[in-house]
Design a protein around this motif. Structure first.
Motif, PDB file in Angstrom:
ATOM      1  N   GLY A  59      -6.448   9.586  -4.510  1.00  0.00           N
ATOM      2  CA  GLY A  59      -7.861   9.350  -4.269  1.00  0.00           C
ATOM      3  C   GLY A  59      -8.228   7.962  -3.804  1.00  0.00           C
ATOM      4  O   GLY A  59      -9.410   7.681  -3.564  1.00  0.00           O
ATOM      5  N   LEU A  60      -7.263   7.057  -3.664  1.00  0.00           N
ATOM      6  CA  LEU A  60      -7.569   5.726  -3.158  1.00  0.00           C
ATOM      7  C   LEU A  60      -8.027   5.818  -1.703  1.00  0.00           C
ATOM      8  O   LEU A  60      -7.546   6.669  -0.948  1.00  0.00           O
ATOM      9  CB  LEU A  60      -6.339   4.825  -3.249  1.00  0.00           C
ATOM     10  CG  LEU A  60      -5.853   4.452  -4.651  1.00  0.00           C
ATOM     11  CD1 LEU A  60      -4.516   3.718  -4.561  1.00  0.00           C
ATOM     12  CD2 LEU A  60      -6.880   3.587  -5.363  1.00  0.00           C
ATOM     13  N   PRO A  61      -8.965   4.984  -1.287  1.00  0.00           N
ATOM     14  CA  PRO A  61      -9.408   5.020   0.117  1.00  0.00           C
ATOM     15  C   PRO A  61      -8.267   4.667   1.065  1.00  0.00           C
ATOM     16  O   PRO A  61      -7.428   3.821   0.750  1.00  0.00           O
ATOM     17  CB  PRO A  61     -10.530   3.982   0.177  1.00  0.00           C
ATOM     18  CG  PRO A  61     -10.298   3.086  -1.009  1.00  0.00           C
ATOM     19  CD  PRO A  61      -9.679   3.955  -2.066  1.00  0.00           C
ATOM     20  N   THR A  62      -8.242   5.315   2.216  1.00  0.00           N
ATOM     21  CA  THR A  62      -7.168   5.101   3.182  1.00  0.00           C
ATOM     22  C   THR A  62      -7.731   4.690   4.537  1.00  0.00           C
ATOM     23  O   THR A  62      -8.919   4.856   4.817  1.00  0.00           O
ATOM     24  CB  THR A  62      -6.320   6.370   3.367  1.00  0.00           C
ATOM     25  OG1 THR A  62      -7.157   7.429   3.875  1.00  0.00           O
ATOM     26  CG2 THR A  62      -5.690   6.811   2.056  1.00  0.00           C
ATOM     27  N   GLU A  63      -6.835   4.150   5.364  1.00  0.00           N
ATOM     28  CA  GLU A  63      -7.174   3.823   6.742  1.00  0.00           C
ATOM     29  C   GLU A  63      -6.085   4.387   7.649  1.00  0.00           C
ATOM     30  O   GLU A  63      -4.950   4.595   7.214  1.00  0.00           O
ATOM     31  CB  GLU A  63      -7.297   2.313   6.931  1.00  0.00           C
ATOM     32  CG  GLU A  63      -6.043   1.535   6.550  1.00  0.00           C
ATOM     33  CD  GLU A  63      -6.240   0.030   6.635  1.00  0.00           C
ATOM     34  OE1 GLU A  63      -7.383  -0.398   6.877  1.00  0.00           O
ATOM     35  OE2 GLU A  63      -5.257  -0.701   6.454  1.00  0.00           O
ATOM     36  N   THR A  64      -6.451   4.648   8.884  1.00  0.00           N
ATOM     37  CA  THR A  64      -5.519   5.244   9.846  1.00  0.00           C
ATOM     38  C   THR A  64      -5.338   4.288  11.014  1.00  0.00           C
ATOM     39  O   THR A  64      -6.322   3.761  11.549  1.00  0.00           O
ATOM     40  CB  THR A  64      -6.046   6.597  10.355  1.00  0.00           C
ATOM     41  OG1 THR A  64      -6.283   7.453   9.242  1.00  0.00           O
ATOM     42  CG2 THR A  64      -5.028   7.267  11.264  1.00  0.00           C
ATOM     43  N   ARG A  65      -4.070   4.051  11.386  1.00  0.00           N
ATOM     44  CA  ARG A  65      -3.764   3.145  12.503  1.00  0.00           C
ATOM     45  C   ARG A  65      -2.881   3.877  13.504  1.00  0.00           C
ATOM     46  O   ARG A  65      -2.042   4.701  13.129  1.00  0.00           O
ATOM     47  CB  ARG A  65      -3.040   1.896  11.999  1.00  0.00           C
ATOM     48  CG  ARG A  65      -3.801   1.108  10.956  1.00  0.00           C
ATOM     49  CD  ARG A  65      -3.100  -0.209  10.642  1.00  0.00           C
ATOM     50  NE  ARG A  65      -1.808  -0.005  10.016  1.00  0.00           N
ATOM     51  CZ  ARG A  65      -1.621   0.046   8.702  1.00  0.00           C
ATOM     52  NH1 ARG A  65      -2.648  -0.057   7.889  1.00  0.00           N
ATOM     53  NH2 ARG A  65      -0.417   0.207   8.201  1.00  0.00           N
ATOM     54  N   PRO A  86       0.832  -1.203   0.000  1.00  0.00           N
ATOM     55  CA  PRO A  86       0.000   0.000   0.000  1.00  0.00           C
ATOM     56  C   PRO A  86       0.868   1.255   0.000  1.00  0.00           C
ATOM     57  O   PRO A  86       2.055   1.206   0.338  1.00  0.00           O
ATOM     58  CB  PRO A  86      -0.764  -0.118   1.326  1.00  0.00           C
ATOM     59  CG  PRO A  86       0.222  -0.815   2.229  1.00  0.00           C
ATOM     60  CD  PRO A  86       0.969  -1.791   1.341  1.00  0.00           C
ATOM     61  N   PHE A  87       0.295   2.379  -0.368  1.00  0.00           N
ATOM     62  CA  PHE A  87       0.933   3.658  -0.098  1.00  0.00           C
ATOM     63  C   PHE A  87       0.736   3.932   1.389  1.00  0.00           C
ATOM     64  O   PHE A  87      -0.389   3.876   1.895  1.00  0.00           O
ATOM     65  CB  PHE A  87       0.304   4.779  -0.927  1.00  0.00           C
ATOM     66  CG  PHE A  87       0.630   4.705  -2.384  1.00  0.00           C
ATOM     67  CD1 PHE A  87       1.785   5.304  -2.877  1.00  0.00           C
ATOM     68  CD2 PHE A  87      -0.192   4.034  -3.269  1.00  0.00           C
ATOM     69  CE1 PHE A  87       2.106   5.228  -4.218  1.00  0.00           C
ATOM     70  CE2 PHE A  87       0.114   3.947  -4.612  1.00  0.00           C
ATOM     71  CZ  PHE A  87       1.271   4.551  -5.093  1.00  0.00           C
ATOM     72  N   SER A  88       1.812   4.191   2.100  1.00  0.00           N
ATOM     73  CA  SER A  88       1.667   4.413   3.540  1.00  0.00           C
ATOM     74  C   SER A  88       2.802   5.276   4.062  1.00  0.00           C
ATOM     75  O   SER A  88       3.869   5.366   3.450  1.00  0.00           O
ATOM     76  CB  SER A  88       1.636   3.083   4.305  1.00  0.00           C
ATOM     77  OG  SER A  88       2.926   2.516   4.387  1.00  0.00           O
ATOM     78  N   TYR A  89       2.545   5.893   5.197  1.00  0.00           N
ATOM     79  CA  TYR A  89       3.573   6.693   5.871  1.00  0.00           C
ATOM     80  C   TYR A  89       3.242   6.704   7.357  1.00  0.00           C
ATOM     81  O   TYR A  89       2.093   6.933   7.748  1.00  0.00           O
ATOM     82  CB  TYR A  89       3.586   8.127   5.332  1.00  0.00           C
ATOM     83  CG  TYR A  89       4.749   8.958   5.839  1.00  0.00           C
ATOM     84  CD1 TYR A  89       5.946   9.006   5.142  1.00  0.00           C
ATOM     85  CD2 TYR A  89       4.653   9.688   7.025  1.00  0.00           C
ATOM     86  CE1 TYR A  89       7.021   9.760   5.591  1.00  0.00           C
ATOM     87  CE2 TYR A  89       5.723  10.434   7.491  1.00  0.00           C
ATOM     88  CZ  TYR A  89       6.899  10.471   6.769  1.00  0.00           C
ATOM     89  OH  TYR A  89       7.974  11.216   7.217  1.00  0.00           O
ATOM     90  N   GLU A  90       4.247   6.438   8.179  1.00  0.00           N
ATOM     91  CA  GLU A  90       4.069   6.490   9.627  1.00  0.00           C
ATOM     92  C   GLU A  90       4.727   7.746  10.174  1.00  0.00           C
ATOM     93  O   GLU A  90       5.934   7.949  10.007  1.00  0.00           O
ATOM     94  CB  GLU A  90       4.662   5.262  10.309  1.00  0.00           C
ATOM     95  CG  GLU A  90       4.472   5.297  11.829  1.00  0.00           C
ATOM     96  CD  GLU A  90       4.967   4.049  12.533  1.00  0.00           C
ATOM     97  OE1 GLU A  90       5.007   4.059  13.778  1.00  0.00           O
ATOM     98  OE2 GLU A  90       5.310   3.070  11.850  1.00  0.00           O
ATOM     99  N   ALA A  91       3.933   8.581  10.799  1.00  0.00           N
ATOM    100  CA  ALA A  91       4.445   9.770  11.472  1.00  0.00           C
ATOM    101  C   ALA A  91       4.567   9.462  12.957  1.00  0.00           C
ATOM    102  O   ALA A  91       3.662   8.870  13.555  1.00  0.00           O
ATOM    103  CB  ALA A  91       3.512  10.959  11.252  1.00  0.00           C
TER     104      ALA A  91
END
Length: 692
Positions: free
Chosen positions: A535-541, A493-498
């Motif tokens: 524009g792809l749907p995202t989720e937050t963890r 997935p496209f992702s980034y952890e801050a």
């Protein structure tokens, strides 16, 4: 026509390419070019596109993972770097944590700091742990440090002040002054790269980022340019070590996030098959030419961590390297690959690794000038590899050279060549089994309850024997296993952890303060993700790193929400106690609990996978021939049935001993196991009889 996507993984021995198109998947495997890594990438893409009959201009996306950052840090091939830190903390990176990873070694060798002491400069400033300014950073002090950097002829500068995660203003002012005076200087700031508590890993992280930034920026710019010249106009994305995609521009700014990008792709690859086959507890086993990586996958997701250790002085010895704070897929890595070199130690015992023949010169049988016996040479002598069809026939192997190498290096053991070769493979298998046992125990798990998912060029050769040693009953070898990491890139997935250091005791939990920080973290992570997600749907963890008051280290605790109410302290406590009990068997009553760091990830949603149903009918697989193979458990040579993977239809089955051949690798099924081909092309290998 659908989007044509390419995944490219640079390893220590091979560069793997997977090209996904409407007609399926085309792959290639070429030897890594250490002098010009992009050359092997271009050759691999050309070969894969040629096999798929796809013009290079039709490629719409390139996803790249690499170990080049790790290699640059290990080999100390980075930029001349200045480190600017708070007065009194110049030697933190050299003093380390005072942990003795070898308690009784009087000649303990620690890694040299990336920045020598004379290049570490101090600023008269101080910020408290709560962000209060105890000593302001004056303009004259900033000007003095800028002059020192200018006079030093540095290529990069790292800025890391005490407690800058709580108040980054001093770091920002220092960086702005450096940029204004030295626009060509690569500058890394700890409050951007790793805004977390604990100065040692934070300082190490910002220094590592600055150290490799010029080199990686040049390499990535060169790669993009070469792709354009070859006709590939597609955007390039990088797989970061946490298992998600980031833009090539973000990778140039924060290359430290690429530390384990290649192995992370393999874990994603395995996780997809775990979900498809309904496996709750999986052990991914990735063995290439240089190393073997083992990762736990539970509920369809790889285990992750917030820190990673690099440049170990005792290779693969935990505690002997530099700890950096960056999100990673958590795995254990050992020097066990096809190119791992066998030798005799001072006690006359066979040892394997950690040194590898790599791709230059490679194992002796490659006929490229190598003279050391390797695991590949041993497997060839034991009949596990076909010398005429290795890598689809692209790399012919010479068993005579393998025999010469084993005789020359291992003859003093007094063993026959075949016995010495068996000793090499048995040693490397035992090393991997021990690493897997320790890794699962450290996470409070029982390894016998896991299903192994094996991939990489070397893993299918060794996985059955590894399962015998570990007491594992089920093994899956997915299709495309030889280039598994490259395929995993296409599933990421496209992702980034801050991340942010924010101390909160649960008995004084301030939901308002935490929520304000969570909003900042989500905005930061979303900004990086949306550049590629389109524009792809995202989720937050959200993960909180928590501990009992007085403990030295935290554990990661996955939380069900990212915004909190005033009474959510009880929910946080319950989540912590549950995670603590899983790891240590019990919680501790009557001790306060606190949060130190927070990590918020925004990622595009993982698409659902179609469940794989068991074959309704089972039939005998077509056998090409029988050929002699050494069976380690039986300690003898046996006649193994050879089958071609391309000939296996759903439900085709064969009892071990057997060999499944394909272009990128071969799968060994030992006498104790039976293979059944699955509907998705995976090989399910199960123990014939239940263990007593």
């Amino acid at each position: 026509m659908g989007l044509v996507r390419v995944g490219v993984d640079i390893g220590g021995t091979f560069t793997d390419v997977a090209l996904e198109h409407e007609g399926g998947l085309a792959t290639s495997k070429v030897l890594t070019d250490y002098a010009a890594p992009e050359a092997a990438i271009l050759e691999g893409i050309r070969l894969a596109a040629e096999r798929a009959s796809i013009p290079l201009a039709e490629i719409g996306q390139v996803i790249h993972g690499t170990t080049l950052v790790t290699n640059a840090l290990i080999q100390r091939r980075g930029a001349k770097t200045a480190f600017i830190t708070t007065e009194g903390f110049r030697d933190v990176i050299e003093m380390r944590s005072e942990n003795r990873f070898e308690q009784y070694d009087l000649n303990l060798v620690l890694p040299e700091p990336l920045v020598p002491r004379q290049h570490r400069h101090v600023a008269a400033e101080r910020v408290a742990a709560d962000g209060t300014v105890l000593k302001a950073l004056e303009d004259a002090e900033i000007a003095r440090l800028v002059r020192l950097v200018e006079q030093g002829g540095y290529e990069a500068a790292a800025v890391g002040f005490m407690h800058s995660y709580a108040n980054p203003e001093h770091e920002r002012r220092m960086a702005e002054a450096l940029r204004a005076a030295l626009p060509d200087l690569a500058i890394s700031v700890s409050s951007v790269v790793s805004p977390q508590m604990r100065e040692l890993p934070r300082f190490n992280t910002v220094i590592a980022n600055a150290y490799v930034q010029p080199q990686m920026a040049q390499y990535l710019a060169r790669l993009v340019a070469r792709l354009r010249e070859s006709g590939v106009e597609a955007p390039v994305f990088m797989l970061h070590s946490g298992g998600g995609l980031i833009s090539v521009e973000t990778a140039m700014e924060q290359p430290v996030r690429l530390l384990e990008s290649g192995p992370a792709g393999g874990a994603i690859f395995a996780a997809g098959y775990a979900r498809a086959h309904g496996i709750d507890k999986a052990l991914s086993f990735d063995m290439g030419g240089t190393t073997a990586k083992i990762c736990l996958i539970e509920d369809g997701q790889p285990k992750t961590a917030s820190s990673f250790e690099i440049a170990r002085t005792y290779r693969f010895k935990k505690g002997s390297g530099m700890v950096v704070s960056t999100p990673v897929v958590e795995m254990v890595e050992i020097g066990a690959g096809g190119g791992s070199i066998a030798s005799i130690d001072r006690m006359g015992r066979i040892q394997v690794g950690p040194h590898s023949a790599g791709s230059e010169p490679g194992p002796a049988c490659y006929m490229r000038g190598g003279s050391d016996p390797t695991v590949t040479d041993a497997n060839l002598l034991l009949g596990r590899l076909d010398p005429e069809n290795f890598a689809g026939g692209a790399i012919p192997l010479d068993p005579g050279l393998s025999k010469q190498a084993v005789e020359a290096a291992l003859s003093q053991t007094g063993l026959a060549v075949s016995d010495a070769a068996f000793g090499v493979t048995e040693m490397v298998d035992e090393n991997m089994a021990n690493a897997a046992r320790v890794h699962t125990v450290e996470h409070g798990r029982d390894i016998e309850h896991f299903t192994m998912i094996a991939f990489g060029g070397g893993a299918p050769l060794h996985a059955s024997r590894l399962c015998e040693k570990l007491g594992i009953d089920r093994l899956i070898v997915p299709p495309g296993a030889g280039v598994g990491s490259a395929i995993g890139f296409l599933r990421a997935p496209f992702s980034y952890e801050a991340t942010r250091g924010l101390f909160q005791r649960l008995d004084a939990f301030d939901a308002g303060t935490v929520n304000a920080v969570m909003e900042e973290l989500e905005a930061e992570a979303r900004g990086f993700v949306e550049a590629g997600a389109r524009g792809l749907p995202t989720e937050t963890r959200l993960v909180a790193f928590m501990r009992y008051t007085g403990q030295g280290w935290e554990i990661p605790v996955r939380l069900p929400k990212t915004r909190f109410e005033a009474d959510d302290a009880a929910m946080l406590l319950a989540a912590f106690e549950e995670a603590y009990t899983v790891l240590f068997g019990r919680s501790i009553a009557g001790i306060a609990v606190e949060v130190t760091n927070w990590g918020l990830t925004v990622a595009t949603e993982t698409p659902p996978v179609a469940p794989v149903m068991a074959p309704s009918e089972v039939s005998d697989a077509p056998v090409l021939r029988s050929r002699p193979v050494f069976d380690a458990a039986l300690r003898s040579e046996v006649g193994a049935r050879e089958v071609r993977r391309a000939d296996l239809v759903t439900g085709a089955a064969v009892n071990g001993p057997a060999i499944v051949i394909e272009e990128e690798t071969s799968t060994i099924i030992t006498s104790a196991y039976r293979l059944t081909a699955q509907a998705d092309g995976a090989l399910l290998i199960e123990r014939k009889e239940a263990r007593s």
